[in-house]
Design an enzyme around this catalytic site. Structure first.
Site, PDB file in Angstrom:
ATOM      1  N   LYS A 251       2.861   4.126  18.259  1.00 28.28           N
ATOM      2  CA  LYS A 251       2.945   5.540  17.843  1.00 28.28           C
ATOM      3  C   LYS A 251       3.094   6.449  19.067  1.00 28.28           C
ATOM      4  CE  LYS A 251       0.211   4.621  13.729  1.00 28.28           C
ATOM      5  NZ  LYS A 251      -1.156   4.465  13.238  1.00 28.28           N
TER       6      LYS A 251
ATOM      7  N   THR B 290       0.834  -1.214   0.000  1.00 26.51           N
ATOM      8  CA  THR B 290       0.000   0.000   0.000  1.00 26.51           C
ATOM      9  C   THR B 290       0.864   1.259   0.000  1.00 26.51           C
ATOM     10  OG1 THR B 290      -1.690  -1.196   1.255  1.00 26.51           O
ATOM     11  CG2 THR B 290      -1.842   1.211   1.249  1.00 26.51           C
ATOM     12  N   VAL B 291       1.751   1.385   0.984  1.00 25.30           N
ATOM     13  CA  VAL B 291       2.521   2.627   1.124  1.00 25.30           C
ATOM     14  C   VAL B 291       3.662   2.678   0.100  1.00 25.30           C
ATOM     15  CG1 VAL B 291       3.783   4.114   2.713  1.00 25.30           C
ATOM     16  CG2 VAL B 291       1.945   2.652   3.586  1.00 25.30           C
TER      17      VAL B 291
ATOM     18  N   GLY C  16      -3.515   5.103   4.824  1.00 26.63           N
ATOM     19  CA  GLY C  16      -3.874   5.021   3.405  1.00 26.63           C
ATOM     20  C   GLY C  16      -2.691   5.309   2.505  1.00 26.63           C
TER      21      GLY C  16
ATOM     22  N   ASP D  18      -0.816  -0.854  17.676  1.00 30.34           N
ATOM     23  CA  ASP D  18      -0.315   0.107  16.691  1.00 30.34           C
ATOM     24  C   ASP D  18      -0.321   1.520  17.292  1.00 30.34           C
ATOM     25  OD1 ASP D  18       0.191   0.826  13.680  1.00 30.34           O
ATOM     26  OD2 ASP D  18      -1.459   2.113  14.320  1.00 30.34           O
TER      27      ASP D  18
ATOM     28  N   GLU E  98      -3.209  -2.822   9.415  1.00 26.18           N
ATOM     29  CA  GLU E  98      -1.903  -3.476   9.312  1.00 26.18           C
ATOM     30  C   GLU E  98      -2.077  -4.869   8.702  1.00 26.18           C
ATOM     31  OE1 GLU E  98       1.101  -1.881  10.264  1.00 26.18           O
ATOM     32  OE2 GLU E  98      -0.374  -0.293  10.248  1.00 26.18           O
TER      33      GLU E  98
ATOM     34  N   GLU F  15       8.678  10.247   9.575  1.00 26.91           N
ATOM     35  CA  GLU F  15       7.428  11.018   9.702  1.00 26.91           C
ATOM     36  C   GLU F  15       6.194  10.147   9.470  1.00 26.91           C
ATOM     37  OE1 GLU F  15       7.005  14.704  10.391  1.00 26.91           O
ATOM     38  OE2 GLU F  15       5.283  13.487  10.914  1.00 26.91           O
TER      39      GLU F  15
ATOM     40  N   GLY G 273       0.052   8.758   9.869  1.00 25.47           N
ATOM     41  CA  GLY G 273      -0.033   8.776   8.402  1.00 25.47           C
ATOM     42  C   GLY G 273       0.442  10.077   7.780  1.00 25.47           C
TER      43      GLY G 273
HETATM   44  P1  NAP Z   1       1.606  -3.845   2.929  1.00 23.47           P
HETATM   45  O1  NAP Z   1       0.552  -3.319   2.035  1.00 23.47           O
HETATM   46  O2  NAP Z   1       1.417  -5.172   3.568  1.00 23.47           O
HETATM   47  O3  NAP Z   1       2.970  -3.827   2.103  1.00 23.47           O
HETATM   48  C1  NAP Z   1       4.152  -4.380   2.567  1.00 23.47           C
HETATM   49  C2  NAP Z   1       4.909  -4.862   1.360  1.00 23.47           C
HETATM   50  O4  NAP Z   1       6.211  -5.256   1.771  1.00 23.47           O
HETATM   51  C3  NAP Z   1       4.257  -6.065   0.659  1.00 23.47           C
HETATM   52  O5  NAP Z   1       4.176  -5.798  -0.716  1.00 23.47           O
HETATM   53  C4  NAP Z   1       5.219  -7.198   0.965  1.00 23.47           C
HETATM   54  O6  NAP Z   1       5.379  -8.091  -0.107  1.00 23.47           O
HETATM   55  C5  NAP Z   1       6.528  -6.443   1.109  1.00 23.47           C
HETATM   56  N1  NAP Z   1       7.509  -7.205   1.884  1.00 23.47           N
HETATM   57  C6  NAP Z   1       7.353  -7.730   3.104  1.00 23.47           C
HETATM   58  N2  NAP Z   1       8.488  -8.344   3.486  1.00 23.47           N
HETATM   59  C7  NAP Z   1       9.354  -8.203   2.459  1.00 23.47           C
HETATM   60  C8  NAP Z   1      10.674  -8.635   2.242  1.00 23.47           C
HETATM   61  N3  NAP Z   1      11.333  -9.346   3.134  1.00 23.47           N
HETATM   62  N4  NAP Z   1      11.273  -8.301   1.072  1.00 23.47           N
HETATM   63  C9  NAP Z   1      10.610  -7.581   0.152  1.00 23.47           C
HETATM   64  N5  NAP Z   1       9.345  -7.148   0.295  1.00 23.47           N
HETATM   65  C10 NAP Z   1       8.732  -7.459   1.446  1.00 23.47           C
HETATM   66  O7  NAP Z   1       1.902  -2.836   4.117  1.00 23.47           O
HETATM   67  P2  NAP Z   1       1.708  -1.252   4.108  1.00 23.47           P
HETATM   68  O8  NAP Z   1       0.354  -0.941   4.620  1.00 23.47           O
HETATM   69  O9  NAP Z   1       2.175  -0.673   2.846  1.00 23.47           O
HETATM   70  O10 NAP Z   1       2.699  -0.858   5.314  1.00 23.47           O
HETATM   71  C11 NAP Z   1       4.081  -0.736   5.103  1.00 23.47           C
HETATM   72  C12 NAP Z   1       4.691  -0.050   6.314  1.00 23.47           C
HETATM   73  O11 NAP Z   1       4.109   1.238   6.476  1.00 23.47           O
HETATM   74  C13 NAP Z   1       4.431  -0.768   7.648  1.00 23.47           C
HETATM   75  O12 NAP Z   1       5.532  -0.567   8.484  1.00 23.47           O
HETATM   76  C14 NAP Z   1       3.207  -0.042   8.193  1.00 23.47           C
HETATM   77  O13 NAP Z   1       3.101  -0.135   9.594  1.00 23.47           O
HETATM   78  C15 NAP Z   1       3.522   1.366   7.753  1.00 23.47           C
HETATM   79  N6  NAP Z   1       2.385   2.274   7.640  1.00 23.47           N
HETATM   80  C16 NAP Z   1       1.291   1.897   6.915  1.00 23.47           C
HETATM   81  C17 NAP Z   1       0.253   2.815   6.761  1.00 23.47           C
HETATM   82  C18 NAP Z   1      -0.983   2.464   5.969  1.00 23.47           C
HETATM   83  O14 NAP Z   1      -1.897   3.291   5.907  1.00 23.47           O
HETATM   84  N7  NAP Z   1      -1.071   1.311   5.341  1.00 23.47           N
HETATM   85  C19 NAP Z   1       0.349   4.069   7.332  1.00 23.47           C
HETATM   86  C20 NAP Z   1       1.494   4.409   8.057  1.00 23.47           C
HETATM   87  C21 NAP Z   1       2.517   3.507   8.193  1.00 23.47           C
HETATM   88  P3  NAP Z   1       4.335  -9.227  -0.475  1.00 23.47           P
HETATM   89  O15 NAP Z   1       3.489  -8.574  -1.519  1.00 23.47           O
HETATM   90  O16 NAP Z   1       5.190 -10.316  -0.976  1.00 23.47           O
HETATM   91  O17 NAP Z   1       3.599  -9.572   0.795  1.00 23.47           O
HETATM   92  N1  HSE Z   2      -2.872   0.627  10.504  1.00 22.36           N
HETATM   93  C1  HSE Z   2      -2.537   1.983  10.758  1.00 22.36           C
HETATM   94  C2  HSE Z   2      -3.791   2.748  11.123  1.00 22.36           C
HETATM   95  C3  HSE Z   2      -1.901   2.599   9.551  1.00 22.36           C
HETATM   96  O1  HSE Z   2      -4.894   2.221  10.913  1.00 22.36           O
HETATM   97  O2  HSE Z   2      -3.684   3.859  11.635  1.00 22.36           O
HETATM   98  C4  HSE Z   2      -1.334   3.952   9.809  1.00 22.36           C
HETATM   99  O3  HSE Z   2      -0.264   3.915  10.687  1.00 22.36           O
END
Ligand code: NAP
Ligand code: HSE
Length: 434
Positions: free
Chosen positions: A210, A19-20, A307, A206, A195, A134, A139
């Protein structure tokens, strides 16, 4: 306009294209024309680390995908590593190796920072590098940079707010649309807010991570995730939400961090918050953070807490800063200052008001019995309502809101309730914001 022909190049790598990561790649592409003017350099993504090279990644050129971390680590052209995989390992190893190799690191990984932030920031500084995060908190809302820079002239005494988009989305849908918990959680997951394991969201972990990160930065003293008392939203029922509304409250998952005379208080739990309070109107996946400083007084930060693009916005902000630091030879100076060691208080020693929903026998003297246990434990009652009698079963439901009380005194009263034959069940205990 910059002369793009003579523009220095800064190449970056993205680890993890979910996603990110996907949002960050698209945003860098969208901004490609303007980044030279904004940073003084042409910024491009040279490599993207994935686990599975065969998986479809719409919009990402196949030739930049790699499943070999060492090909990124050893590539001297790559100056900035953007870690967006999440989890502890291999993220910790990759970030450590990148810093040791003199690469700047940007991450959104709160799990990692809330546990190993100290070790990693020290490693960054030792190697003359920056570790920017950041996007790890709230987010798209800029909050780490204000705490580190704009508000650094303050003694900050309080950081509190709604810092998890998934749970705020679920509680909003339950409160405003009458959705059940499972449907609301499924929608939050579909929208990319949750997550990979949503337990971290709904159990408050989570938000706890934070709060640990923000408390560390705001109070200049290390707070780790295990220091944060954490309760999630899984026990909140539609009835709690309905009763809270009748008393003039909404239920929100709040994070609170206070620097008080005898230490740091830091906790995450659901709270009844007056419907008139600005936080009560923060809906869906929006987050809001209040910061109180001795000079600035109250400030509030509001925006999308999760998001694809909101989070990518925070990531790219860090990348742009990194590019500027690289061009200005000024990396390694923005990793924060943790020069104090302030003890973290036990939850039992903190003070709060409580909402208590309790099932009791419907007999003379029961209300007096309940009130006397509360009174004997120093708990003063602000409001009490007998909601209804349980038809045919001879029971009654009491809803009590207390005045502010030391948490352990209230817990002592609950322990006594559990041993009383007149008490059938303690249905809900939710703290109340004042
Ligand atoms: P996500 O959609 O699950 O994406 C994570 C990606 O990393 C997946 O594509 C996964 O690959 C890949 N991955 C995992 N392990 C790996 C490895 N060893 N080598 C290469 N690729 C690998 O998660 P996300 O929501 O984007 O979140 C990513 C980070 O941002 C997390 O730390 C999360 O806490 C943080 N975050 C997320 C948000 C949000 O709104 N989503 C907001 C703030 C912070 P696969 O496709 O193979 O599973
Ligand atoms: N899973 C987290 C949330 C993503 O819902 O706030 C942003 O850090």
């Amino acid at each position: 306009m910059s002369d793009k022909k003579n523009c220095p190049e800064v190449k970056v790598a993205i680890l993890g294209i979910g996603t990110v990561g996907g949002g960050t790649y698209k945003l860098i592409s969208r901004q490609a024309e303007e980044l030279p003017d904004k940073t003084g350099a042409c910024v491009s993504v040279k490599k993207v680390l994935v686990r599975n090279l065969n998986k479809e990644r719409p919009g990402i050129p196949k030739e930049i995908l790699t499943d070999d971390w060492n090909s990124i680590l050893q590539d001297e052209e790559i100056r900035v590593v953007i870690e967006l995989m999440g989890g502890i390992e291999p993220a910790k190893t990759y970030i450590s190796e990148a810093l040791k190799a003199g690469k700047q690191v940007v991450t959104a990984n709160k799990d990692l920072l809330a546990e190993y932030g100290e070790e990693l920031t020290e490693l960054a500084t030792e190697n003359g590098c920056d570790l920017m995060f950041e996007a790890a908190v709230a987010g798209g809302i800029p909050i780490i940079r204000p705490l580190k820079n704009s508000l650094v002239g303050n003694h900050i005494t309080e950081v509190m707010g709604i810092v998890n988009g998934t749970t705020n989305f679920i509680l909003t849908k339950m409160s405003q649309e009458g959705l059940d918990y499972e449907t609301a959680l499924a929608q939050a997951t579909e929208l990319g807010y949750a997550e990979a394991d949503p337990t971290a969201d709904v159990e408050g972990l989570d938000a706890g991570r934070k709060m640990a990160i923000m408390a560390s930065v705001a109070f200049h003293s290390r707070v780790v995730s295990s220091d944060v008392y954490t309760e999630g939203i899984t026990a909140i029922t539609p009835k709690d939400i309905r009763y809270a509304k009748e008393f003039g409250y909404e239920i929100k998952l709040l994070g609170l961090a206070r620097h008080v005379a005898d230490g740091i208080e830091v906790k995450v739990h659901p709270m009844l918050i007056p419907s008139t309070h600005p936080l009560a109107t923060v809906s869906d996946a929006f987050n809001a953070v209040f910061v109180h400083g001795d000079a600035v007084d109250d400030t509030m930060f509001y925006g999308r807490g999760a998001g694809e693009f909101p989070t990518a916005s925070a990531v790219l902000g860090d990348v742009v800063d990194e590019v500027r630091h690289i061009l200005g030879n000024s990396t390694g100076h923005c990793n924060g200052s943790f020069y104090k060691t302030v003890p973290v208080k036990d939850i039992g020693d903190t003070e709060c008001r409580f909402f208590l929903r309790i099932q009791v026998e419907d007999k003379p003297g029961v209300l007096a019995g309940i009130c006397s246990v509360l009174g004997n434990n120093g708990v003063s009652i602000a409001q009490v309502v007998q909601k209804k009698k349980t038809r045919g079963a001879g029971g009654a439901e009491l809803v009590i809101i207390t005045d502010s009380v030391i948490e352990k005194h209230f817990q002592d009263a609950l322990t006594i309730f559990k041993s009383m034959s007149m008490v059938r069940k303690i249905s809900s205990v939710i703290r109340v914001y004042e």
